[in-house]
Design a protein around this motif. Structure first.
Motif, mmCIF file in Angstrom:
data_model
loop_
_atom_site.group_PDB
_atom_site.id
_atom_site.type_symbol
_atom_site.label_atom_id
_atom_site.label_comp_id
_atom_site.label_asym_id
_atom_site.label_seq_id
_atom_site.Cartn_x
_atom_site.Cartn_y
_atom_site.Cartn_z
ATOM 1 N N LEU A 39 12.498 -4.567 -0.904
ATOM 2 C CA LEU A 39 11.413 -4.370 0.078
ATOM 3 C C LEU A 39 9.991 -4.524 -0.449
ATOM 4 O O LEU A 39 8.977 -4.942 0.412
ATOM 5 C CB LEU A 39 11.550 -2.824 0.448
ATOM 6 C CG LEU A 39 12.704 -2.574 1.399
ATOM 7 C CD1 LEU A 39 13.057 -1.069 1.364
ATOM 8 C CD2 LEU A 39 12.517 -3.035 2.800
ATOM 9 N N ALA A 40 9.833 -4.297 -1.915
ATOM 10 C CA ALA A 40 8.529 -4.530 -2.411
ATOM 11 C C ALA A 40 8.359 -6.079 -2.240
ATOM 12 O O ALA A 40 6.901 -6.507 -2.049
ATOM 13 C CB ALA A 40 8.569 -4.316 -3.909
ATOM 14 N N PHE A 41 9.306 -7.014 -2.544
ATOM 15 C CA PHE A 41 8.922 -8.256 -2.148
ATOM 16 C C PHE A 41 8.362 -8.648 -0.747
ATOM 17 O O PHE A 41 7.617 -9.300 -0.540
ATOM 18 C CB PHE A 41 10.323 -9.063 -2.598
ATOM 19 C CG PHE A 41 9.930 -10.515 -2.346
ATOM 20 C CD1 PHE A 41 9.406 -11.466 -3.187
ATOM 21 C CD2 PHE A 41 10.711 -11.220 -1.046
ATOM 22 C CE1 PHE A 41 9.452 -12.800 -2.577
ATOM 23 C CE2 PHE A 41 10.723 -12.504 -0.655
ATOM 24 C CZ PHE A 41 9.965 -13.255 -1.432
ATOM 25 N N LEU A 42 9.481 -8.207 0.169
ATOM 26 C CA LEU A 42 8.921 -8.355 1.520
ATOM 27 C C LEU A 42 7.588 -7.859 2.043
ATOM 28 O O LEU A 42 6.743 -8.355 2.655
ATOM 29 C CB LEU A 42 9.888 -7.733 2.451
ATOM 30 C CG LEU A 42 11.443 -8.322 2.389
ATOM 31 C CD1 LEU A 42 12.433 -7.593 3.083
ATOM 32 C CD2 LEU A 42 11.357 -9.825 2.596
ATOM 33 N N ILE A 43 7.201 -6.686 1.413
ATOM 34 C CA ILE A 43 5.789 -6.165 1.574
ATOM 35 C C ILE A 43 4.647 -7.077 0.915
ATOM 36 O O ILE A 43 3.770 -7.206 1.690
ATOM 37 C CB ILE A 43 5.577 -4.604 0.783
ATOM 38 C CG1 ILE A 43 6.640 -3.712 1.570
ATOM 39 C CG2 ILE A 43 4.112 -4.100 0.626
ATOM 40 C CD1 ILE A 43 6.789 -2.330 0.810
ATOM 41 N N ALA A 44 5.015 -7.573 -0.157
ATOM 42 C CA ALA A 44 4.228 -8.755 -0.937
ATOM 43 C C ALA A 44 3.758 -9.783 0.019
ATOM 44 O O ALA A 44 2.709 -10.370 0.357
ATOM 45 C CB ALA A 44 4.477 -9.031 -2.188
ATOM 46 N N ARG A 45 5.015 -10.334 0.777
ATOM 47 C CA ARG A 45 4.774 -11.585 1.794
ATOM 48 C C ARG A 45 4.093 -11.122 2.905
ATOM 49 O O ARG A 45 3.309 -11.990 3.306
ATOM 50 C CB ARG A 45 6.517 -12.123 1.864
ATOM 51 C CG ARG A 45 6.941 -12.598 0.827
ATOM 52 C CD ARG A 45 6.229 -13.615 0.137
ATOM 53 N NE ARG A 45 6.012 -14.820 0.798
ATOM 54 C CZ ARG A 45 4.912 -15.517 0.497
ATOM 55 N NH1 ARG A 45 3.962 -15.235 -0.487
ATOM 56 N NH2 ARG A 45 4.685 -16.689 1.337
ATOM 57 N N ASP A 46 4.310 -9.880 3.379
ATOM 58 C CA ASP A 46 3.698 -9.556 4.530
ATOM 59 C C ASP A 46 2.245 -9.277 4.259
ATOM 60 O O ASP A 46 1.160 -9.686 5.172
ATOM 61 C CB ASP A 46 3.915 -8.178 4.952
ATOM 62 C CG ASP A 46 5.372 -8.096 5.587
ATOM 63 O OD1 ASP A 46 5.705 -9.258 6.128
ATOM 64 O OD2 ASP A 46 6.020 -7.005 5.801
ATOM 65 N N THR A 47 1.665 -8.976 3.171
ATOM 66 C CA THR A 47 0.315 -9.065 2.564
ATOM 67 C C THR A 47 -0.224 -10.351 2.674
ATOM 68 O O THR A 47 -1.229 -10.866 3.232
ATOM 69 C CB THR A 47 0.219 -8.512 1.170
ATOM 70 O OG1 THR A 47 0.717 -7.152 0.935
ATOM 71 C CG2 THR A 47 -1.221 -8.503 0.703
#
Length: 293
Positions: free
Chosen positions: A173-181
């Motif tokens: 999820l931290a990866f997906l949050i970063a990509r959303d950024t």
């Protein structure tokens, strides 16, 4: 054409399978804030893109990346559901832990419909809705829609991050949050590439502002019946965001009259009490007279 790679874009691991969390992850797949939505939104925008190819190519790149995110989340759902397999075996010996899992938050369709796999549904089991996909053909309008989609997606991912104590799930999820950024910034960068807010607002910037009723362009209309004083707010006074006018604050008042509609169509089968004397020929009959010789 589209190609695929057998490897995931980012590692997905589950240390302690949790069928209830699998149900929550479904929102990130098939919910209005989910990856199917942004994937299809960017791809349809790309497939209908007109103008410089760089915008079409960028949308295709990102829409295709979102397919990878659907794959990651679907893998995460499946891995979390593997915790239910032993319960299925226990059921054979007379226990009913599957019901316990269902009552504990597991989606029964993960057992009944998908065989312990992800589905194109949200966390309530509601199928993905294609009407959420925005592709207007206006690149500036689409970019703002994309910022909203990524923003709500990032909010969802951060909430899911808080709802799990599984280190593998937090990492994914931290990866997906970063990509959303990145994607939020990416779409805003397109607005800047197009000349910025002042060059693009109001959208569409191709409609002549002289053809709109200019009195109402930058009025904030308060519909509060108590008629409060104007608040000290950016949207009630000063230059408009697009630099083409001045904000003002007004209390709502009617400029039109009470609407008066014609009588009901006699062939539309309203009640007799609604009919008006002399209306012996309905709209449908008039249309028929027009289109038939």
């Amino acid at each position: 054409m589209f190609y695929h790679d057998r490897k995931l874009q980012y590692e997905v691991r589950v240390e302690k399978p949790n069928p209830a969390f699998a149900k929550l992850l479904q929102q990130a797949i098939g919910g209005i804030e989910g990856e199917i939505r942004v994937c299809l939104q960017y791809l349809f925008q790309a497939w209908g893109a007109r103008g410089p190819n760089k915008y079409r190519d960028m949308l295709l790149d990102t829409g295709t990346e979102e397919i990878s995110h659907i794959e990651m989340l679907s893998t995460a759902v499946a891995l979390n559901l593997e915790g239910a397999t032993n319960e299925l075996k226990d059921k054979v010996v007379g226990e009913n832990p599957i019901v316990g899992s269902i009552l504990g938050g597991m989606d029964p369709r993960h057992v009944l419909s998908s065989g312990l796999a992800a589905m194109a549904v949200d966390s309530n089991g509601v199928p993905f809705n294609g009407s959420w996909v925005v592709g207007s053909g206006n690149i500036a309008a689409d970019m703002y829609a994309n910022v909203m989609a990524e923003s709500t997606g990032r909010v969802l991912a951060t909430r899911l991050w808080e709802l799990t104590d599984d280190a593998g799930m937090k990492d994914m999820l931290a990866f997906l949050i970063a990509r959303d950024t990145m994607h939020q910034n990416q779409w805003l960068a397109v607005i800047e590439d197009l000349g910025g807010v002042k060059e693009n607002l109001p959208i569409p910037n191709t409609f002549p502002m002289s053809d709109q009723i200019r009195q109402f362009e930058y009025q904030f209309v308060s519909t509060n019946i108590e008629k409060p004083a104007p608040p000290d707010a950016r949207w009630t006074s000063g230059p408009s965001i697009d630099g083409k006018g001045e904000f003002s604050f007004v209390h709502a008042r009617p400029y039109g009259q009470e609407p008066v509609l014609g009588p009901p169509d006699v062939k539309g089968y309203a009640q007799s009490q609604q009919m008006v004397d002399g209306n012996d020929k309905g709209m449908l009959e008039n249309i028929k007279d027009t289109i038939l010789p």
